[in-house]
Every structure is written in structure tokens, then in C-alpha cells.
Write a protein that holds these residues in place. Structure first.
Motif: not given
Length: 218
Positions: A41-45, A97-101, A103-108, A121-124
């Protein structure tokens, strides 16, 4: 050694160990059910996260044992207080660790999803969440470890059973042999849990073609 054999034969050691493991399991499950959804939730909002960030940082730096007197006043001396101590100890490794994982997703990878016209939603679901699973698994492993370390403090709250109680009872009875058996039980079972979690993570990493040690330490 004789004390350990005696406690094993009469089943007392297994009884206390089973009760402690049950408390750890309940506290850990609650931490998972709160920590992972909160991080998502915190990464989405991010605006919501900015509002709670200071509060979370404040709570994170307070040792759970320092809250024992307040927890007793609010929740009494029953099982709720003991499980709450474990939740406070294991929540932040899972959440962070969940938050870090996420937000650190490869932008490419996200850009590739956008090229294929994936919606948010599909990207997530198809990109961000799968890429964050290694970090989530590591957070779960750390959470289990913190839960096991917190059990002694949790069972200091007027407990009448559990490994923590066994150690404290040994202290009150001046039975250093009982204390040593309790300490060794915690250490042995903790090593077993750590090994089990490591094997599960390693197996998952191999399926994804990721080197486990590299994922942990680099």
C-alpha cells in the motif's frame, strides 16, 4: 546432559518448546499479514507513506522489550501480550524488505511492460511483485529469526509455560543446568529454522537462476 535427558524423557522440554513455537508462529503470521500488505500500500500510495514514515521510524527504533510495561497495562498478562511482543520484533524486517523489493524493481522491466500496454495492475502483478519476491523471502527469514529472539522477552510476561519460562524458572530455582538446556534448545531450534528458511529461499532462487548468496549479501 542428565538434565536434558530427564526433560526429554518426561516430555517437559517438548511441551515448553511446542508452546513457544506456537506463539512464534502466531506472532510471525500476524506480522506477515500486516507487514507485506502495508508495504504494498505504501509503495502504491507514497503520500500515505510520507504521512506514516515518521511514526514508523519512531516505533522502529524502540526495542520491543522497552514496551513490555505498557503492553501489560493495555493488554494484561495473557497470550495477547506475548504474541504482540513477537509481532513488534518481526514486523519491521518483513515490512522493510518488502518495501525495498518493490521500490527497487528494475525500471527497464517496467518500461517493457508499458511497451506491451500493461496497465498499472498488470505491471504490478506480472513485473514488480515477482521481482520483489527474493527480498520478501529474505524479510520473512529475518522475521522468523527476530521472532525466535523475542520469545524470551515475550514469555517474561507472567508466563507459566514456554522455553522462556523454563529458563526463568531455572534462574529462580538456582538450576543452572535447566537454564543451559533452555539456552541450547533455543539455539538448536533457531539454527534449524534458519537452515530450513535458507533452503527454501535457495531453492526458489535456483528456479529463477539467481545466486542465493549474492542476493543476500550484495
Amino acid at each position: 546432559m542428565l538434565t536434558a535427558i530427564k526433560l526429554l524423557k518426561n516430555g517437559e522440554l517438548f511441551k515448553h518448546l511446542a508452546i513457544s513455537v506456537t506463539r512464534i508462529f502466531l506472532g510471525f503470521i500476524i506480522s506477515v499479514l500486516i507487514g507485506i500488505p502495508s508495504a504494498i500500500i505504501f509503495t502504491i500510495f507514497p503520500k500515505i507513506y510520507n504521512y506514516f514514515k515518521v511514526i514508523l521510524d519512531f516505533i522502529k527504533h524502540i526495542p520491543p522489550f522497552a514496551l513490555i510495561p505498557m503492553i501489560i497495562l493495555w493488554f494484561g498478562i495473557g497470550e495477547v501480550s506475548k504474541i504482540l511482543i513477537i509481532v513488534l520484533a518481526s514486523f519491521f524486517p518483513i515490512f522493510i524488505n518488502t518495501f525495498k523489493g518493490i521500490i527497487s524493481c528494475d525500471k527497464k522491466l517496467i518500461e517493457v511492460g508499458q511497451v506491451f500496454n500493461f496497465n498499472k495492475l498488470e505491471i504490478f502483478k506480472k513485473i514488480i511483485l515477482p521481482s520483489s519476491i527474493p527480498d520478501i523471502l529474505i524479510g520473512l527469514k529475518l522475521g522468523i529469526g527476530y521472532s525466535w529472539r523475542a520469545i524470551i522477552g515475550a514469555e517474561m510476561i507472567a508466563a507459566s509455560s514456554g522455553i522462556g519460562y523454563l529458563i526463568l524458572d531455572g534462574q529462580q530455582m538456582s538450576r543452572s543446568d535447566v537454564i543451559v538446556v533452555g539456552i541450547f534448545s533455543i539455539g538448536i531450534f533457531g539454527v534449524f529454522m534458519d537452515y530450513l528458511c535458507s533452503k527454501i529461499i535457495e531453492k526458489y532462487m535456483k528456479k529463477r537462476g539467481v545466486f542465493y548468496e549474492q542476493q543476500i549479501y550484495n
